[in-house]
Design an enzyme around this catalytic site. Structure first.
Site, mmCIF file in Angstrom:
data_model
loop_
_atom_site.group_PDB
_atom_site.id
_atom_site.type_symbol
_atom_site.label_atom_id
_atom_site.label_comp_id
_atom_site.label_asym_id
_atom_site.label_seq_id
_atom_site.Cartn_x
_atom_site.Cartn_y
_atom_site.Cartn_z
ATOM 1 C CB THR B 38 -1.036 -0.010 1.149
ATOM 2 O OG1 THR B 38 -2.042 0.945 0.849
ATOM 3 C CG2 THR B 38 -0.433 0.286 2.509
ATOM 4 C CB CYS B 44 -4.195 6.210 5.815
ATOM 5 S SG CYS B 44 -5.344 7.190 4.863
ATOM 6 C CG HIS B 61 -4.663 2.385 2.932
ATOM 7 N ND1 HIS B 61 -3.632 2.697 2.084
ATOM 8 C CD2 HIS B 61 -5.027 3.558 3.501
ATOM 9 C CE1 HIS B 61 -3.386 4.001 2.128
ATOM 10 N NE2 HIS B 61 -4.228 4.551 2.988
#
Lengths: 207, 176
Positions: B38, B44, B61
């Site tokens: 990711t 995040c 994620h």
């Protein structure tokens, strides 16, 4: 926020037109600031998926600088300016009156310079729209980041409350002399805010 | 076995594996020798879960800590409280075992400098706290983490070794 909201073509056009005027004013300020000619593309107002917003600017891991400003008042929302890594350095060089290529990294001075550019551009953008509509708007203190595009934009949107899968984005590209500066402008209005803008333009929308 | 970033790169050249990309508010599960990646975690948080015995791994994620304040949820993987249990169930569906899962966390940074009230709510920090809390409630141990700070991160899970590689701008890659 933007759940199942349909904005008619006419209103989209109006949004695009008003952005065009606002951003034209911003481009002029940037030209004055840098003492160089600045061009811009026709603004694009559209609903986008999250991923599409990133794709407009570049790769997720690309290094960019971002000036983020919150807009308060009659038309609340968020404004973001994003410049590519090289454009950021070029901006600093132009602003400091140095030869292009002198800046190769970003110090505090450079950061403030870029943040200030974002501030000035936003100010002239909002003055133009305010003058035309009589709406009152003010901005928060600019926030600055210089890192991976994906990390910056997702954080910026999360922090401003754009948690939907679709966001209304008004976007344009500034460039100067063969793209020695290439910057993206994003305006993310809050939904109710747009209604007030349309009303002020004498064309209330049924949102 | 802990691979150094150089060894990691060398291993990459000798045995090309599929790298599966996980976007924002997404989760994916795969088994060895594939990798999950990711890109660009800011505030995040990336959560990897790995079962050493079956070499099945998953990556999530998340963007926000808590789904309870939202009514219309289209992507449960966007939230820590929904995404982590969902990832666990997907791994179990593929044959992974809950009691041998180990978690690793990355992200939760404060990307912007300058003071602003909205940013004072620090979503990154809240994402980290919530992710830890949910993992604890599921009885999953956090093996290592690379969280907080002010840099964006890219996270890669190697399902062969269970190692997680963290990439940042301007720094050497790091294995956690």
């Amino acid at each position: 926020m933007a759940e199942s909201i349909v904005i008619s073509d006419i209103h989209m056009d109006a949004l695009q037109e008003i952005s065009n005027i606002g951003l034209g004013n911003a481009a002029t300020s940037l030209a004055e600031l840098l003492n160089k000619k600045v061009d811009m593309s026709v603004p694009n107002a559209c609903f986008f998926d999250f991923e599409q917003v990133f794709d407009m600017v570049g790769g997720l891991e690309e290094v960019v600088s971002c000036v983020h400003l919150g807009v308060e008042g009659d038309v609340p929302g968020t404004i973001m300016f994003i410049f590519s890594e090289q454009s950021t350095y070029n901006l600093v060089d132009m602003l400091m009156g140095q030869d292009l290529g002198s800046t190769t990294g970003l110090d505090n001075m450079g950061e403030s310079a870029v943040a200030e550019i974002g501030n000035v551009l936003t100010g002239s953008f909002m003055n133009a729209i305010g003058g035309m509509t009589g709406l009152k708007m003010s901005t928060s203190v600019p926030m600055f980041a210089f890192d991976m595009l994906g990390a910056i934009m997702s954080s910026s949107m999360a922090a401003s409350g754009y948690w939907d899968d679709h966001v209304l984005v008004i976007e344009t590209l500034f460039f100067q002399n063969n793209e020695s500066i290439k910057g993206h402008f994003f305006l993310l209005p809050e939904t109710g805010a747009l209604n007030r803008l349309f009303e002020a333009l004498g064309m209330p929308a049924e949102l | 076995m802990r691979l150094s970033p150089e060894r990691w790169a060398a291993a990459e050249e000798t045995s090309p594996v599929t790298e599966i990309q996980v976007g924002i508010a997404e989760l994916k599960v795969c088994r060895q020798p594939d990798r999950l990646i990711t890109i660009g975690l800011g505030s995040c948080v990336g959560v990897t879960l790995y079962d050493q015995s079956t070499r099945i791994g998953g990556l999530l994620h998340i963007m926000l800590p808590d789904s309870t304040q939202f009514s219309n949820i289209t992507k449960p993987a966007k939230f820590a409280d929904l995404g982590i249990p969902l990832l666990v169930s997907q791994i179990r569906l593929r044959g992974g075992r809950l009691n041998s899962l180990q978690a690793k966390l990355a992200g939760g940074a404060q990307m912007f400098s300058g003071l602003n009230e909205k940013f004072m709510l620090n979503i990154g920090e809240r994402n980290i706290i919530k992710a830890r809390q949910i993992l604890k409630s599921l009885g999953i141990r956090i093996f290592s983490e690379e969280v907080g700070g002010n840099r964006g991160r890219t996270m890669i899970l190697d399902t062969v070794s269970g190692q997680v590689l963290i990439r940042t701008v301007g720094n050497q890659a790091k294995v956690i």
